[in-house]
Design a protein around this motif. Structure first.
Motif, PDB file in Angstrom:
ATOM      1  N   SER A 194     -10.343   2.586  10.721  1.00  0.00           N
ATOM      2  CA  SER A 194     -11.345   1.557  10.494  1.00  0.00           C
ATOM      3  C   SER A 194     -11.959   1.147  11.826  1.00  0.00           C
ATOM      4  O   SER A 194     -11.499   1.542  12.891  1.00  0.00           O
ATOM      5  CB  SER A 194     -10.724   0.355   9.787  1.00  0.00           C
ATOM      6  N   GLU A 195     -12.961   0.271  11.746  1.00  0.00           N
ATOM      7  CA  GLU A 195     -13.657  -0.140  12.964  1.00  0.00           C
ATOM      8  C   GLU A 195     -12.772  -0.985  13.867  1.00  0.00           C
ATOM      9  O   GLU A 195     -12.970  -1.011  15.080  1.00  0.00           O
ATOM     10  CB  GLU A 195     -14.920  -0.919  12.579  1.00  0.00           C
ATOM     11  N   ARG A 196     -11.813  -1.673  13.306  1.00  0.00           N
ATOM     12  CA  ARG A 196     -10.958  -2.525  14.111  1.00  0.00           C
ATOM     13  C   ARG A 196      -9.692  -1.809  14.570  1.00  0.00           C
ATOM     14  O   ARG A 196      -9.257  -1.960  15.713  1.00  0.00           O
ATOM     15  CB  ARG A 196     -10.573  -3.780  13.331  1.00  0.00           C
ATOM     16  N   VAL A 197      -9.103  -1.036  13.681  1.00  0.00           N
ATOM     17  CA  VAL A 197      -7.826  -0.389  13.990  1.00  0.00           C
ATOM     18  C   VAL A 197      -7.989   0.674  15.068  1.00  0.00           C
ATOM     19  O   VAL A 197      -7.176   0.774  16.000  1.00  0.00           O
ATOM     20  CB  VAL A 197      -7.202   0.211  12.715  1.00  0.00           C
ATOM     21  N   GLY A 198      -9.049   1.461  14.981  1.00  0.00           N
ATOM     22  CA  GLY A 198      -9.261   2.535  15.946  1.00  0.00           C
ATOM     23  C   GLY A 198      -9.364   2.035  17.378  1.00  0.00           C
ATOM     24  O   GLY A 198      -8.631   2.503  18.266  1.00  0.00           O
ATOM     25  N   PRO A 199     -10.270   1.079  17.666  1.00  0.00           N
ATOM     26  CA  PRO A 199     -10.362   0.550  19.034  1.00  0.00           C
ATOM     27  C   PRO A 199      -9.058  -0.095  19.517  1.00  0.00           C
ATOM     28  O   PRO A 199      -8.714   0.006  20.693  1.00  0.00           O
ATOM     29  CB  PRO A 199     -11.482  -0.481  18.936  1.00  0.00           C
ATOM     30  N   TYR A 200      -8.341  -0.768  18.583  1.00  0.00           N
ATOM     31  CA  TYR A 200      -7.082  -1.410  18.983  1.00  0.00           C
ATOM     32  C   TYR A 200      -6.063  -0.375  19.467  1.00  0.00           C
ATOM     33  O   TYR A 200      -5.455  -0.529  20.532  1.00  0.00           O
ATOM     34  CB  TYR A 200      -6.504  -2.221  17.820  1.00  0.00           C
ATOM     35  N   PHE A 201      -5.868   0.700  18.667  1.00  0.00           N
ATOM     36  CA  PHE A 201      -4.894   1.716  19.054  1.00  0.00           C
ATOM     37  C   PHE A 201      -5.336   2.453  20.326  1.00  0.00           C
ATOM     38  O   PHE A 201      -4.506   2.833  21.157  1.00  0.00           O
ATOM     39  CB  PHE A 201      -4.667   2.708  17.916  1.00  0.00           C
ATOM     40  N   THR A 202      -6.639   2.633  20.485  1.00  0.00           N
ATOM     41  CA  THR A 202      -7.140   3.269  21.711  1.00  0.00           C
ATOM     42  C   THR A 202      -6.855   2.397  22.922  1.00  0.00           C
ATOM     43  O   THR A 202      -6.383   2.873  23.960  1.00  0.00           O
ATOM     44  CB  THR A 202      -8.653   3.519  21.595  1.00  0.00           C
ATOM     45  N   TRP A 203      -7.146   1.125  22.782  1.00  0.00           N
ATOM     46  CA  TRP A 203      -6.889   0.179  23.874  1.00  0.00           C
ATOM     47  C   TRP A 203      -5.405   0.101  24.184  1.00  0.00           C
ATOM     48  O   TRP A 203      -4.993   0.103  25.354  1.00  0.00           O
ATOM     49  CB  TRP A 203      -7.427  -1.195  23.468  1.00  0.00           C
ATOM     50  N   ARG A 204      -4.584   0.091  23.147  1.00  0.00           N
ATOM     51  CA  ARG A 204      -3.134  -0.002  23.334  1.00  0.00           C
ATOM     52  C   ARG A 204      -2.593   1.230  24.054  1.00  0.00           C
ATOM     53  O   ARG A 204      -1.741   1.143  24.935  1.00  0.00           O
ATOM     54  CB  ARG A 204      -2.469  -0.164  21.967  1.00  0.00           C
ATOM     55  N   PHE A 205      -3.080   2.395  23.693  1.00  0.00           N
ATOM     56  CA  PHE A 205      -2.645   3.622  24.336  1.00  0.00           C
ATOM     57  C   PHE A 205      -3.078   3.649  25.810  1.00  0.00           C
ATOM     58  O   PHE A 205      -2.306   4.066  26.689  1.00  0.00           O
ATOM     59  CB  PHE A 205      -3.242   4.827  23.592  1.00  0.00           C
TER      60      PHE A 205
ATOM     61  N   ALA B 221       8.406   6.645  26.163  1.00  0.00           N
ATOM     62  CA  ALA B 221       8.558   6.888  24.720  1.00  0.00           C
ATOM     63  C   ALA B 221       7.530   6.085  23.930  1.00  0.00           C
ATOM     64  O   ALA B 221       6.917   6.592  22.971  1.00  0.00           O
ATOM     65  CB  ALA B 221       9.968   6.528  24.281  1.00  0.00           C
ATOM     66  N   GLY B 222       7.330   4.812  24.357  1.00  0.00           N
ATOM     67  CA  GLY B 222       6.347   3.985  23.670  1.00  0.00           C
ATOM     68  C   GLY B 222       4.929   4.484  23.865  1.00  0.00           C
ATOM     69  O   GLY B 222       4.094   4.389  22.952  1.00  0.00           O
ATOM     70  N   THR B 223       4.644   5.055  25.040  1.00  0.00           N
ATOM     71  CA  THR B 223       3.301   5.562  25.318  1.00  0.00           C
ATOM     72  C   THR B 223       3.012   6.842  24.538  1.00  0.00           C
ATOM     73  O   THR B 223       1.926   7.020  23.979  1.00  0.00           O
ATOM     74  CB  THR B 223       3.141   5.820  26.832  1.00  0.00           C
ATOM     75  N   VAL B 224       3.993   7.744  24.505  1.00  0.00           N
ATOM     76  CA  VAL B 224       3.809   9.001  23.767  1.00  0.00           C
ATOM     77  C   VAL B 224       3.573   8.726  22.293  1.00  0.00           C
ATOM     78  O   VAL B 224       2.686   9.316  21.660  1.00  0.00           O
ATOM     79  CB  VAL B 224       5.029   9.927  23.975  1.00  0.00           C
ATOM     80  N   THR B 225       4.359   7.816  21.737  1.00  0.00           N
ATOM     81  CA  THR B 225       4.202   7.519  20.301  1.00  0.00           C
ATOM     82  C   THR B 225       3.005   6.617  20.021  1.00  0.00           C
ATOM     83  O   THR B 225       2.683   6.356  18.862  1.00  0.00           O
ATOM     84  CB  THR B 225       5.481   6.849  19.761  1.00  0.00           C
ATOM     85  N   ALA B 226       2.345   6.123  21.089  1.00  0.00           N
ATOM     86  CA  ALA B 226       1.111   5.343  20.910  1.00  0.00           C
ATOM     87  C   ALA B 226      -0.136   6.215  21.027  1.00  0.00           C
ATOM     88  O   ALA B 226      -1.258   5.715  20.878  1.00  0.00           O
ATOM     89  CB  ALA B 226       1.041   4.220  21.939  1.00  0.00           C
ATOM     90  N   SER B 227       0.068   7.502  21.298  1.00  0.00           N
ATOM     91  CA  SER B 227      -1.070   8.421  21.415  1.00  0.00           C
ATOM     92  C   SER B 227      -1.741   8.596  20.045  1.00  0.00           C
ATOM     93  O   SER B 227      -1.132   8.314  19.008  1.00  0.00           O
ATOM     94  CB  SER B 227      -0.602   9.771  21.951  1.00  0.00           C
ATOM     95  N   PRO B 228      -2.983   9.027  20.038  1.00  0.00           N
ATOM     96  CA  PRO B 228      -3.713   9.142  18.754  1.00  0.00           C
ATOM     97  C   PRO B 228      -2.998   9.956  17.681  1.00  0.00           C
ATOM     98  O   PRO B 228      -3.116   9.653  16.494  1.00  0.00           O
ATOM     99  CB  PRO B 228      -5.025   9.822  19.177  1.00  0.00           C
ATOM    100  N   SER B 229      -2.211  10.954  18.096  1.00  0.00           N
ATOM    101  CA  SER B 229      -1.537  11.802  17.101  1.00  0.00           C
ATOM    102  C   SER B 229      -0.421  11.065  16.362  1.00  0.00           C
ATOM    103  O   SER B 229      -0.096  11.404  15.217  1.00  0.00           O
ATOM    104  CB  SER B 229      -0.947  13.033  17.793  1.00  0.00           C
ATOM    105  N   PHE B 230       0.200  10.075  17.042  1.00  0.00           N
ATOM    106  CA  PHE B 230       1.359   9.389  16.434  1.00  0.00           C
ATOM    107  C   PHE B 230       1.130   7.892  16.249  1.00  0.00           C
ATOM    108  O   PHE B 230       2.045   7.174  15.848  1.00  0.00           O
ATOM    109  CB  PHE B 230       2.599   9.571  17.324  1.00  0.00           C
ATOM    110  N   ALA B 231      -0.061   7.410  16.560  1.00  0.00           N
ATOM    111  CA  ALA B 231      -0.296   5.960  16.613  1.00  0.00           C
ATOM    112  C   ALA B 231       0.040   5.253  15.312  1.00  0.00           C
ATOM    113  O   ALA B 231       0.666   4.184  15.318  1.00  0.00           O
ATOM    114  CB  ALA B 231      -1.747   5.683  17.001  1.00  0.00           C
ATOM    115  N   LEU B 232      -0.324   5.827  14.176  1.00  0.00           N
ATOM    116  CA  LEU B 232      -0.082   5.156  12.899  1.00  0.00           C
ATOM    117  C   LEU B 232       1.340   5.365  12.401  1.00  0.00           C
ATOM    118  O   LEU B 232       2.007   4.412  11.987  1.00  0.00           O
ATOM    119  CB  LEU B 232      -1.084   5.659  11.847  1.00  0.00           C
ATOM    120  N   SER B 233       1.832   6.573  12.463  1.00  0.00           N
ATOM    121  CA  SER B 233       3.148   6.859  11.888  1.00  0.00           C
ATOM    122  C   SER B 233       4.293   6.280  12.718  1.00  0.00           C
ATOM    123  O   SER B 233       5.359   5.957  12.182  1.00  0.00           O
ATOM    124  CB  SER B 233       3.335   8.374  11.726  1.00  0.00           C
TER     125      SER B 233
END
Length: 207
Positions: free
Chosen positions: A1-12, A84-96
């Motif tokens: 979504s418009e909000r979730v995508g930028p948030y996970f990008t910023w977090r990563f 570990a937190g950074t790897v799992t925050a990458s776009p491939s694993f951000a949601l799961s």
């Protein structure tokens, strides 16, 4: 979504930045830790008066050296959680893996902040110094300087009083300054200046 995508990008992105700075901290800290003990020693020598030996602070210097390596190890351990937190925050694993990633970053923060805070709060660094020996050094220096003052006859009066047994038991033993100072401890100032010097001045006035 418009909000979730930028948030996970910023977090990563901020996780990547945190990893970079923490790794830089561990690397630079490991490089500089080898010479820190010598720098601590030089700093203490500059702060201490000439009468006080740096050897009385040797245990404290060892504690500082060990403390640097312990904190460095804690930072390295924290870096593992952050990685570990950074790897799992990458776009491939951000949601799961979002919950796992968040917990890893929390653990990283806790291991970086909490152990050093508790260490400095609880560990009594002051007890690592031989304060009795420091007091004895100051005592010996003060007595020798007082007896060697220009124009003073305290040294002669003291020696004469010791030779003829004019001083009471509490004031004897000044021939061995170090032993006398160790025995008197924190009371050396009153024992010497309030009692011994006052007695010697009375003897001089009487003579």
């Amino acid at each position: 979504s418009e909000r979730v995508g930028p948030y996970f990008t910023w977090r990563f992105c901020y996780s990547l930045c945190a990893c970079f700075f923490l790794l830089a901290h561990v690397t630079v800290g490991a490089y500089l830790s080898g010479g820190k003990r010598a720098s601590y020693r030089r700093f203490l020598e500059e702060q201490l008066p000439p009468a006080v030996s740096i050897d009385h602070f040797e245990i404290l210097l060892r504690i500082f050296d060990a403390e640097d390596w312990i904190l460095l190890g804690i930072s390295a351990f924290s870096c593992l959680f952050l990685l570990a937190g950074t790897v799992t925050a990458s776009p491939s694993f951000a949601l799961s893996y979002r919950i796992f990633s968040r917990r890893c970053i929390w653990l990283s923060w806790l291991t970086t902040v909490l152990p050093p805070f508790l260490l400095f709060l609880i560990f009594p660094l002051r007890s690592c110094v031989d304060w009795n020996a420091v007091t004895a050094d100051v005592c010996k220096f003060g007595i020798e300087k007082s007896l060697s003052m220009p124009g003073s006859s305290l040294q002669f009066s003291l020696q004469a009083s010791l030779d003829y047994g004019l001083l009471d038991n509490s004031m004897r033993g000044l021939e061995d300054r170090a032993a006398w100072c160790q025995e008197k401890g924190e009371d050396w100032h009153s024992a010497f200046f309030d009692t011994t010097v006052a007695c010697l001045w009375q003897l001089e006035d009487a003579c």
